[in-house]
Enzyme design. Sequence first.
Site, PDB file in Angstrom:
ATOM      1  N   PHE A 151    -105.472 -21.356 -78.091  1.00  0.00           N
ATOM      2  CA  PHE A 151    -105.400 -19.644 -78.580  1.00  0.00           C
ATOM      3  C   PHE A 151    -104.465 -19.836 -79.663  1.00  0.00           C
ATOM      4  CE2 PHE A 151    -101.135 -19.997 -76.539  1.00  0.00           C
ATOM      5  CZ  PHE A 151    -100.520 -19.322 -77.135  1.00  0.00           C
ATOM      6  N   LYS A 175    -116.354 -23.759 -78.090  1.00  0.00           N
ATOM      7  CA  LYS A 175    -115.737 -23.114 -76.889  1.00  0.00           C
ATOM      8  C   LYS A 175    -114.407 -22.397 -77.295  1.00  0.00           C
ATOM      9  CE  LYS A 175    -113.736 -22.618 -73.668  1.00  0.00           C
ATOM     10  NZ  LYS A 175    -112.549 -21.621 -73.535  1.00  0.00           N
ATOM     11  N   GLU A 178    -110.378 -18.211 -74.627  1.00  0.00           N
ATOM     12  CA  GLU A 178    -110.687 -17.171 -74.151  1.00  0.00           C
ATOM     13  C   GLU A 178    -109.704 -15.740 -74.336  1.00  0.00           C
ATOM     14  OE1 GLU A 178    -109.830 -19.562 -72.634  1.00  0.00           O
ATOM     15  OE2 GLU A 178    -109.802 -19.432 -70.543  1.00  0.00           O
ATOM     16  N   ARG A 179    -108.356 -16.037 -74.928  1.00  0.00           N
ATOM     17  CA  ARG A 179    -107.394 -15.425 -75.143  1.00  0.00           C
ATOM     18  C   ARG A 179    -107.698 -14.560 -76.646  1.00  0.00           C
ATOM     19  NH1 ARG A 179    -102.924 -19.114 -73.364  1.00  0.00           N
ATOM     20  NH2 ARG A 179    -103.219 -19.280 -71.078  1.00  0.00           N
ATOM     21  N   SER A 228    -103.235 -28.094 -74.317  1.00  0.00           N
ATOM     22  CA  SER A 228    -102.160 -28.294 -73.745  1.00  0.00           C
ATOM     23  C   SER A 228    -102.212 -29.796 -73.208  1.00  0.00           C
ATOM     24  CB  SER A 228    -101.755 -27.427 -72.533  1.00  0.00           C
ATOM     25  OG  SER A 228    -103.006 -27.304 -71.618  1.00  0.00           O
ATOM     26  N   CYS A 283     -98.162 -25.749 -82.158  1.00  0.00           N
ATOM     27  CA  CYS A 283     -98.026 -27.285 -81.773  1.00  0.00           C
ATOM     28  C   CYS A 283     -97.185 -28.136 -82.583  1.00  0.00           C
ATOM     29  CB  CYS A 283     -99.572 -27.995 -81.660  1.00  0.00           C
ATOM     30  SG  CYS A 283    -100.139 -27.932 -83.366  1.00  0.00           S
ATOM     31  N   GLU A 384     -92.636 -28.022 -72.579  1.00  0.00           N
ATOM     32  CA  GLU A 384     -92.917 -27.404 -73.880  1.00  0.00           C
ATOM     33  C   GLU A 384     -92.933 -26.046 -73.563  1.00  0.00           C
ATOM     34  OE1 GLU A 384     -96.917 -27.431 -74.750  1.00  0.00           O
ATOM     35  OE2 GLU A 384     -96.846 -27.313 -77.193  1.00  0.00           O
TER      36      GLU A 384
HETATM   37  P1  NAD Z   1    -104.991 -24.714 -72.944  1.00  0.00           P
HETATM   38  O1  NAD Z   1    -104.719 -26.267 -72.758  1.00  0.00           O
HETATM   39  O2  NAD Z   1    -104.354 -23.685 -71.837  1.00  0.00           O
HETATM   40  O3  NAD Z   1    -106.317 -24.083 -73.391  1.00  0.00           O
HETATM   41  C1  NAD Z   1    -107.044 -24.906 -74.409  1.00  0.00           C
HETATM   42  C2  NAD Z   1    -108.441 -24.774 -73.998  1.00  0.00           C
HETATM   43  O4  NAD Z   1    -108.751 -25.397 -72.747  1.00  0.00           O
HETATM   44  C3  NAD Z   1    -109.132 -23.429 -73.993  1.00  0.00           C
HETATM   45  O5  NAD Z   1    -110.130 -23.420 -74.721  1.00  0.00           O
HETATM   46  C4  NAD Z   1    -109.449 -23.189 -72.353  1.00  0.00           C
HETATM   47  O6  NAD Z   1    -110.273 -22.491 -72.147  1.00  0.00           O
HETATM   48  C5  NAD Z   1    -109.502 -24.538 -72.044  1.00  0.00           C
HETATM   49  N1  NAD Z   1    -108.841 -24.539 -70.490  1.00  0.00           N
HETATM   50  C6  NAD Z   1    -107.708 -24.127 -70.071  1.00  0.00           C
HETATM   51  N2  NAD Z   1    -107.571 -24.601 -68.873  1.00  0.00           N
HETATM   52  C7  NAD Z   1    -108.399 -25.285 -68.616  1.00  0.00           C
HETATM   53  C8  NAD Z   1    -108.630 -26.207 -67.201  1.00  0.00           C
HETATM   54  N3  NAD Z   1    -107.958 -26.067 -66.284  1.00  0.00           N
HETATM   55  N4  NAD Z   1    -109.970 -27.204 -67.447  1.00  0.00           N
HETATM   56  C9  NAD Z   1    -110.424 -26.989 -68.530  1.00  0.00           C
HETATM   57  N5  NAD Z   1    -110.284 -26.216 -69.613  1.00  0.00           N
HETATM   58  C10 NAD Z   1    -109.224 -25.630 -69.408  1.00  0.00           C
HETATM   59  O7  NAD Z   1    -103.990 -24.324 -74.328  1.00  0.00           O
HETATM   60  P2  NAD Z   1    -103.481 -23.041 -75.120  1.00  0.00           P
HETATM   61  O8  NAD Z   1    -102.632 -22.307 -74.088  1.00  0.00           O
HETATM   62  O9  NAD Z   1    -104.698 -22.024 -75.512  1.00  0.00           O
HETATM   63  O10 NAD Z   1    -102.887 -23.540 -76.545  1.00  0.00           O
HETATM   64  C11 NAD Z   1    -101.642 -23.863 -76.310  1.00  0.00           C
HETATM   65  C12 NAD Z   1    -101.373 -25.404 -76.254  1.00  0.00           C
HETATM   66  O11 NAD Z   1    -102.295 -26.116 -77.149  1.00  0.00           O
HETATM   67  C13 NAD Z   1     -99.863 -25.801 -76.445  1.00  0.00           C
HETATM   68  O12 NAD Z   1     -99.533 -27.100 -75.448  1.00  0.00           O
HETATM   69  C14 NAD Z   1     -99.983 -26.495 -77.984  1.00  0.00           C
HETATM   70  O13 NAD Z   1     -99.123 -27.423 -77.856  1.00  0.00           O
HETATM   71  C15 NAD Z   1    -101.426 -27.216 -77.855  1.00  0.00           C
HETATM   72  N6  NAD Z   1    -101.858 -27.422 -79.368  1.00  0.00           N
HETATM   73  C16 NAD Z   1    -101.892 -28.705 -79.606  1.00  0.00           C
HETATM   74  C17 NAD Z   1    -102.113 -28.909 -80.812  1.00  0.00           C
HETATM   75  C18 NAD Z   1    -102.360 -30.050 -81.330  1.00  0.00           C
HETATM   76  O14 NAD Z   1    -102.641 -30.529 -82.548  1.00  0.00           O
HETATM   77  N7  NAD Z   1    -101.672 -31.192 -80.568  1.00  0.00           N
HETATM   78  C19 NAD Z   1    -102.579 -27.812 -81.969  1.00  0.00           C
HETATM   79  C20 NAD Z   1    -102.539 -26.556 -81.287  1.00  0.00           C
HETATM   80  C21 NAD Z   1    -102.221 -26.268 -79.949  1.00  0.00           C
END
Ligand code: NAD
Length: 500
Positions: A151, A175, A178-179, A228, A283, A384
């Site tokens: 998100f 994909k 969704e937020r 994450s 991130c 985090e």
């Molecule tokens: P998230 O992991 O909750 O979601 C990321 C994606 O995974 C979304 O599209 C979501 O729909 C999907 N998802 C969520 N739960 C899932 C599950 N149980 N099974 C399969 N798919 C699932 O992350 P977020 O809260 O949207 O974003 C924040 C996180 O992303 C933070 O941890 C941040 O550090 C990380 N991030 C990392 C980078 C990097 O470059 N390393 C860059 C941006 C964000």
Amino acid sequence: MTTTAITHWINGRAEAGHGERRQDVYNPATGAVSGSLHLADEQDLQHTLEAARAAADTWAEVSLSKRMAVLFKFRELVHAHTDELAAIITAEHGKVLSDAAGEVGRGLEVVEFACALPQTLKGEFTDQTASGIDVFSFRQPLGVVAGITPFNFPVMVPLWMAPLAIATGNAFVLKPSERDPSASLLLAQLWKEAGLPDGVFQVLHGDKDTVNGLLTHELVDAISFVGSTPIARHVYETGTRHGKRVQALGGAKNHAVVMPDADLDLAADHLSAAAFGSAGERCMAISVAVAVGDAAEELVARVGDRARAITVGDGTSDGVDMGPLITPASQDRVRRIVTEAQQDGAAVVVDGRDLVVEGHEDGFFVGPTVLDQVKDTMTAYEEEIFGPVLAVVRVETLEEAIRVINANPYGNGTAIFTGSGNAARTFQRRVTVGMIGVNVPVPVPAAQHSFGGWKDSLFGDHHIYGPDGVRFYTRGKVVTQRWPAQNDESGASMNFPTNA
Ligand code: NAD
């Protein structure tokens, strides 16, 4: 308040899809529901991937120069629509408009890098490697690539992936989170306007069911994931088990070391911007300041001053520096972690827990928060937080600072503030972290380099965008060729061929 239906983008047009499930999308500054997101079902997934498969086959045959013409046009269109994209980001994510426009700009850099593909994709040729034999190598697209994004950067992270995947001849299915899903649909329209054939860029909305469908589907060849760490690990393990190429970027806990010889005003300015910009939902946010020796007292005082001067509010309002968090759950979690740290002995130097923004009482706000005397056993250090919280850890030496950073399971970004070239050099050589800043707090690599962390911040062999991006979205072939003259009588040998 009216809510908008947010649909998929399949095979060149907006599609409601067959899935009956819906999810509310919020404006986090007001707490109001602004959209109703269509979540895909299995039929939508199948339909999208079949369109992608067909499109990939024809797009891969389109000449490189014609593909580049689309990329150049797309670059111009994204640039021209920066304000519109930024407004959509702010409405669903909450970050301030100038920050949202900056996100679009950093994404555009990757589009520009993709425009240089004729240079970066060039193969290699060895003339006369053996008598009458030449060898050459070139790279071809993988087929269908799925991009699963978080998100916190609803435009930039998709643009870390799609331009290179598409430029190299793949079809790409996004994909989005969704937020804050709406910006992806404007990107889809811009791709179409740029002349991209239908099916090459598609948007399929969904939650974990859609992600798991993509990870296991036979029509998907590769997955780029950013999110994450627990989900990144799941995506990597499941995707690779199903025979796909996967790069999965995870979460972070980025430390900035402040040496006693640093310019403390510069460090305080940059740490405050890096910790509280975008409400800490980056991130590459700095969430831990490691103050070395005498730097600590003064640093805490100056960062505290900066934190108190930050204006928090609706990201669309003039003069606001920092917006809300993404959800009420996130808001509650950040407050809880700060309270636990306080109970465990941390000093709350600046406290944003009870902040209320006038006129936005239902918004998901937490104010900038500075914690001092944080220990590595506290949740505020271990997890985090992904909120506007800067934890200060005090150490005595650079050696100790490096030990702290290297003991942390994450390894995304880190920085050092110092006036000593030697300290900076020691630091950059010894830390087990992928991206390092020297007097630069958020060292997101320029697009001609690749972005990626170490340890639990990245699963897979390729960093994202830059040269690694080109390699990730293509696979190599090597051709060894002989074109003998008509009267050639050199004959064949039963021995294993040598390069004679
Ligand atoms: P998230 O992991 O909750 O979601 C990321 C994606 O995974 C979304 O599209 C979501 O729909 C999907 N998802 C969520 N739960 C899932 C599950 N149980 N099974 C399969 N798919 C699932 O992350 P977020 O809260 O949207 O974003 C924040 C996180 O992303 C933070 O941890 C941040 O550090 C990380 N991030 C990392 C980078 C990097 O470059 N390393 C860059 C941006 C964000």
